[in-house]
Design a protein around this motif. Sequence first.
Motif, PDB file in Angstrom:
ATOM      1  N   GLU A  53       0.824  -1.225   0.000  1.00 21.46           N
ATOM      2  CA  GLU A  53       0.000   0.000   0.000  1.00 21.46           C
ATOM      3  C   GLU A  53       0.847   1.259   0.000  1.00 21.46           C
ATOM      4  OE1 GLU A  53      -2.596  -0.587   3.419  1.00 21.46           O
ATOM      5  OE2 GLU A  53      -4.281  -0.683   2.019  1.00 21.46           O
ATOM      6  N   THR A  54       2.077   1.141   0.497  1.00 21.37           N
ATOM      7  CA  THR A  54       2.984   2.296   0.554  1.00 21.37           C
ATOM      8  C   THR A  54       3.691   2.537  -0.777  1.00 21.37           C
ATOM      9  OG1 THR A  54       4.684   0.824   1.410  1.00 21.37           O
ATOM     10  CG2 THR A  54       3.385   2.072   3.035  1.00 21.37           C
ATOM     11  N   LEU A  55       3.354   1.767  -1.805  1.00 22.66           N
ATOM     12  CA  LEU A  55       3.949   1.820  -3.147  1.00 22.66           C
ATOM     13  C   LEU A  55       5.337   1.200  -3.200  1.00 22.66           C
ATOM     14  CD1 LEU A  55       2.837   5.418  -4.223  1.00 22.66           C
ATOM     15  CD2 LEU A  55       1.691   3.257  -4.700  1.00 22.66           C
ATOM     16  N   THR A  80      12.633   0.009  -3.048  1.00 27.94           N
ATOM     17  CA  THR A  80      12.193   0.263  -4.419  1.00 27.94           C
ATOM     18  C   THR A  80      10.702   0.563  -4.425  1.00 27.94           C
ATOM     19  OG1 THR A  80      13.874  -1.246  -5.277  1.00 27.94           O
ATOM     20  CG2 THR A  80      12.076  -0.656  -6.758  1.00 27.94           C
ATOM     21  N   PHE A  81      10.318   1.616  -5.144  1.00 24.23           N
ATOM     22  CA  PHE A  81       8.917   2.016  -5.257  1.00 24.23           C
ATOM     23  C   PHE A  81       8.488   1.879  -6.720  1.00 24.23           C
ATOM     24  CE2 PHE A  81      10.620   4.005  -1.556  1.00 24.23           C
ATOM     25  CZ  PHE A  81       9.575   4.145  -0.656  1.00 24.23           C
ATOM     26  N   ALA A 100       2.415   9.835  -7.487  1.00 26.41           N
ATOM     27  CA  ALA A 100       3.688  10.557  -7.460  1.00 26.41           C
ATOM     28  C   ALA A 100       3.831  11.357  -6.157  1.00 26.41           C
ATOM     29  CB  ALA A 100       3.788  11.483  -8.668  1.00 26.41           C
ATOM     30  N   ASP A 101       2.730  11.988  -5.714  1.00 30.35           N
ATOM     31  CA  ASP A 101       2.785  12.738  -4.455  1.00 30.35           C
ATOM     32  C   ASP A 101       3.102  11.820  -3.273  1.00 30.35           C
ATOM     33  OD1 ASP A 101       2.258  15.152  -5.643  1.00 30.35           O
ATOM     34  OD2 ASP A 101       0.108  15.069  -5.313  1.00 30.35           O
ATOM     35  N   PHE A 102       2.433  10.661  -3.225  1.00 24.45           N
ATOM     36  CA  PHE A 102       2.665   9.725  -2.122  1.00 24.45           C
ATOM     37  C   PHE A 102       4.073   9.147  -2.185  1.00 24.45           C
ATOM     38  CE2 PHE A 102      -1.838   9.988  -1.551  1.00 24.45           C
ATOM     39  CZ  PHE A 102      -2.092   9.544  -0.263  1.00 24.45           C
ATOM     40  N   ALA A 103       4.524   8.808  -3.407  1.00 24.41           N
ATOM     41  CA  ALA A 103       5.870   8.248  -3.547  1.00 24.41           C
ATOM     42  C   ALA A 103       6.923   9.255  -3.103  1.00 24.41           C
ATOM     43  CB  ALA A 103       6.117   7.821  -4.984  1.00 24.41           C
ATOM     44  N   GLY A 104       6.741  10.529  -3.463  1.00 24.10           N
ATOM     45  CA  GLY A 104       7.681  11.560  -3.054  1.00 24.10           C
ATOM     46  C   GLY A 104       7.740  11.698  -1.541  1.00 24.10           C
ATOM     47  N   TRP A 105       6.561  11.702  -0.910  1.00 26.43           N
ATOM     48  CA  TRP A 105       6.519  11.805   0.556  1.00 26.43           C
ATOM     49  C   TRP A 105       7.172  10.585   1.204  1.00 26.43           C
ATOM     50  CZ3 TRP A 105       5.598  15.011   4.529  1.00 26.43           C
ATOM     51  CH2 TRP A 105       5.429  14.443   5.782  1.00 26.43           C
ATOM     52  N   ASN A 106       6.843   9.383   0.695  1.00 26.66           N
ATOM     53  CA  ASN A 106       7.363   8.163   1.306  1.00 26.66           C
ATOM     54  C   ASN A 106       8.861   8.014   1.099  1.00 26.66           C
ATOM     55  OD1 ASN A 106       4.904   7.451   2.347  1.00 26.66           O
ATOM     56  ND2 ASN A 106       4.396   5.977   0.740  1.00 26.66           N
ATOM     57  N   LEU A 107       9.389   8.535   0.003  1.00 26.38           N
ATOM     58  CA  LEU A 107      10.844   8.544  -0.168  1.00 26.38           C
ATOM     59  C   LEU A 107      11.501   9.406   0.903  1.00 26.38           C
ATOM     60  CD1 LEU A 107      11.214   8.839  -4.044  1.00 26.38           C
ATOM     61  CD2 LEU A 107      12.209   7.040  -2.634  1.00 26.38           C
ATOM     62  N   TRP A 108      10.929  10.589   1.111  1.00 26.72           N
ATOM     63  CA  TRP A 108      11.457  11.467   2.165  1.00 26.72           C
ATOM     64  C   TRP A 108      11.336  10.808   3.533  1.00 26.72           C
ATOM     65  CZ3 TRP A 108       9.210  13.574   6.489  1.00 26.72           C
ATOM     66  CH2 TRP A 108       9.944  14.582   7.160  1.00 26.72           C
ATOM     67  N   ALA A 109      10.169  10.183   3.777  1.00 27.62           N
ATOM     68  CA  ALA A 109       9.942   9.543   5.072  1.00 27.62           C
ATOM     69  C   ALA A 109      10.916   8.389   5.295  1.00 27.62           C
ATOM     70  CB  ALA A 109       8.502   9.048   5.148  1.00 27.62           C
ATOM     71  N   ALA A 110      11.165   7.591   4.241  1.00 27.74           N
ATOM     72  CA  ALA A 110      12.083   6.462   4.379  1.00 27.74           C
ATOM     73  C   ALA A 110      13.499   6.940   4.677  1.00 27.74           C
ATOM     74  CB  ALA A 110      12.062   5.620   3.107  1.00 27.74           C
ATOM     75  N   ILE A 111      13.921   8.011   4.033  1.00 27.63           N
ATOM     76  CA  ILE A 111      15.268   8.545   4.248  1.00 27.63           C
ATOM     77  C   ILE A 111      15.422   9.103   5.659  1.00 27.63           C
ATOM     78  CG2 ILE A 111      16.866  10.379   3.527  1.00 27.63           C
ATOM     79  CD1 ILE A 111      15.753   9.992   0.674  1.00 27.63           C
ATOM     80  N   LEU A 120       5.742   5.670   6.802  1.00 24.18           N
ATOM     81  CA  LEU A 120       5.297   5.821   5.420  1.00 24.18           C
ATOM     82  C   LEU A 120       3.766   5.817   5.353  1.00 24.18           C
ATOM     83  CD1 LEU A 120       8.298   5.002   5.098  1.00 24.18           C
ATOM     84  CD2 LEU A 120       7.635   3.745   3.049  1.00 24.18           C
ATOM     85  N   LEU A 121       3.214   6.532   4.367  1.00 21.65           N
ATOM     86  CA  LEU A 121       1.773   6.635   4.210  1.00 21.65           C
ATOM     87  C   LEU A 121       1.251   5.613   3.217  1.00 21.65           C
ATOM     88  CD1 LEU A 121       1.308  10.517   3.946  1.00 21.65           C
ATOM     89  CD2 LEU A 121       0.920   9.070   5.959  1.00 21.65           C
ATOM     90  N   PRO A 122       0.142   4.939   3.533  1.00 23.62           N
ATOM     91  CA  PRO A 122      -0.486   4.065   2.532  1.00 23.62           C
ATOM     92  C   PRO A 122      -1.187   4.905   1.466  1.00 23.62           C
ATOM     93  CG  PRO A 122      -1.825   4.144   4.512  1.00 23.62           C
ATOM     94  CD  PRO A 122      -0.571   4.920   4.820  1.00 23.62           C
ATOM     95  N   PHE A 123      -1.066   4.482   0.212  1.00 19.79           N
ATOM     96  CA  PHE A 123      -1.673   5.238  -0.875  1.00 19.79           C
ATOM     97  C   PHE A 123      -3.193   5.087  -0.848  1.00 19.79           C
ATOM     98  CE2 PHE A 123      -3.257   5.321  -5.324  1.00 19.79           C
ATOM     99  CZ  PHE A 123      -3.031   6.666  -5.571  1.00 19.79           C
ATOM    100  N   ARG A 124      -3.883   6.208  -0.982  1.00 19.30           N
ATOM    101  CA  ARG A 124      -5.340   6.231  -1.070  1.00 19.30           C
ATOM    102  C   ARG A 124      -5.724   7.061  -2.283  1.00 19.30           C
ATOM    103  NH1 ARG A 124      -4.726   2.549   1.588  1.00 19.30           N
ATOM    104  NH2 ARG A 124      -5.463   2.092   3.708  1.00 19.30           N
ATOM    105  N   PHE A 125      -6.351   6.415  -3.257  1.00 14.01           N
ATOM    106  CA  PHE A 125      -6.747   7.113  -4.478  1.00 14.01           C
ATOM    107  C   PHE A 125      -8.047   7.871  -4.266  1.00 14.01           C
ATOM    108  CE2 PHE A 125      -9.211   6.771  -8.559  1.00 14.01           C
ATOM    109  CZ  PHE A 125      -8.553   7.810  -9.201  1.00 14.01           C
ATOM    110  N   GLN A 126      -8.068   9.124  -4.683  1.00 14.89           N
ATOM    111  CA  GLN A 126      -9.270   9.955  -4.624  1.00 14.89           C
ATOM    112  C   GLN A 126      -9.738  10.224  -6.053  1.00 14.89           C
ATOM    113  OE1 GLN A 126      -8.759  13.785  -2.798  1.00 14.89           O
ATOM    114  NE2 GLN A 126     -10.944  14.257  -2.824  1.00 14.89           N
ATOM    115  N   ASN A 127     -10.857   9.628  -6.415  1.00 17.20           N
ATOM    116  CA  ASN A 127     -11.383   9.793  -7.769  1.00 17.20           C
ATOM    117  C   ASN A 127     -12.024  11.169  -7.897  1.00 17.20           C
ATOM    118  OD1 ASN A 127     -12.473   9.593 -10.298  1.00 17.20           O
ATOM    119  ND2 ASN A 127     -13.673   7.755  -9.898  1.00 17.20           N
ATOM    120  N   LEU A 128     -11.413  12.036  -8.690  1.00 15.41           N
ATOM    121  CA  LEU A 128     -11.912  13.401  -8.862  1.00 15.41           C
ATOM    122  C   LEU A 128     -12.851  13.543 -10.055  1.00 15.41           C
ATOM    123  CD1 LEU A 128      -8.542  15.287  -8.222  1.00 15.41           C
ATOM    124  CD2 LEU A 128     -10.357  14.780  -6.580  1.00 15.41           C
TER     125      LEU A 128
END
Length: 344
Positions: free
Chosen positions: A206-208, A216-217, A244-255, A260-268
């Motif tokens: 879920e964290t990508l 690896t993401f 991409a937003d979640f992956a960017g945050w989780n990369l920072w969080a991992a470092i 890490l945040l689980p990805f949640r899709f919001q259908n707009l």
Amino acid sequence: MIARLVLALGAEAKIDVVPGSAEYALPFTTLEHALKVESELKMLERGRFGKKSPPIQVAIVGLGYSGVELAATISERLKNTGTVKAINFQTTICPNAPPGNREAALKVLESQNIQLFLGYSVNCIREVYASEDSGSMVADAKEAGGGDKKLVLELQAAQRGLQSQVLEADLVLWTVGSQSQILRLQPPDAPYVIPLNGRGQVETEETLQVKGHPRTFAIGDSAALRDPSGKFLPANAQVAFQQADFAGWNLWAAINDRPLLPFRFQNLGEMMTLGRNDAAITANFIEGLTLEGPIGHAARKLVYCLRMPTDEHRVKVGISWFAKGAVDSLASLQTAVSNIIASS
């Protein structure tokens, strides 16, 4: 420092599906493909210049979003100089689209007299030549005496109650099927290093993060991720943009040793372009609302402009659209004046 990797290779067209498709059909997934289609259309238009020339025939295989948008745009471009034949395996167009978008798209396709072949699959594509003496179609160029080349599509009924069809075309565009480019990373005859599903996509948490490979993401078409109901998320720009937003945050969080945040899709909602000044847009947060026609076209442009990453990008895109609109208006005026002069 520990290195991290993001797999975001996207997908490529799966063109070698039926006999002749890889040889005679053109995909439409990259800028190079678009330029190739434009070049082929210009060649056909130059070759058919004049009132007595036969109409240009374009066949489009697949009526998902790409196929529908292509059909509407090309039909509008050809106007009275050609016909568009659109083929789809399902008995409807854009089966996964919101009902409002689907209805708006069907209305546009029917208004442009696009020939729809719903409930058909393509059996094969072959090349034939028109005999200069009789006008009949033959398989051999020498036998045809140097006649015009044509493509023939053999359609098989995928639904009961339909008869097989044989269509002629000058140009075939293929928008059916895609495959992840992750497979290009795999050395031949080597065991898979990363877990892949049957569609060649990477299995992720879920964290990508790639399963079994926490450094690896994977995002976008490269990743196989399901929604809470268990269905695969669609391979579209909206999903990839949010990933991409979640992956960017989780990369920072991992470092930085943060959770890490689980990805949640919001259908707009979803958008589609249906010609030069036509589009449909359905917002998921306003139930039952679909903007179509020129209003939908303006709303779609506004949304795209707002989604640009910086103000500089928004200004550049806005100026580009304004300049293109002005050039198109001048071209239309010039065509109208030429027609008036020619008829006087």
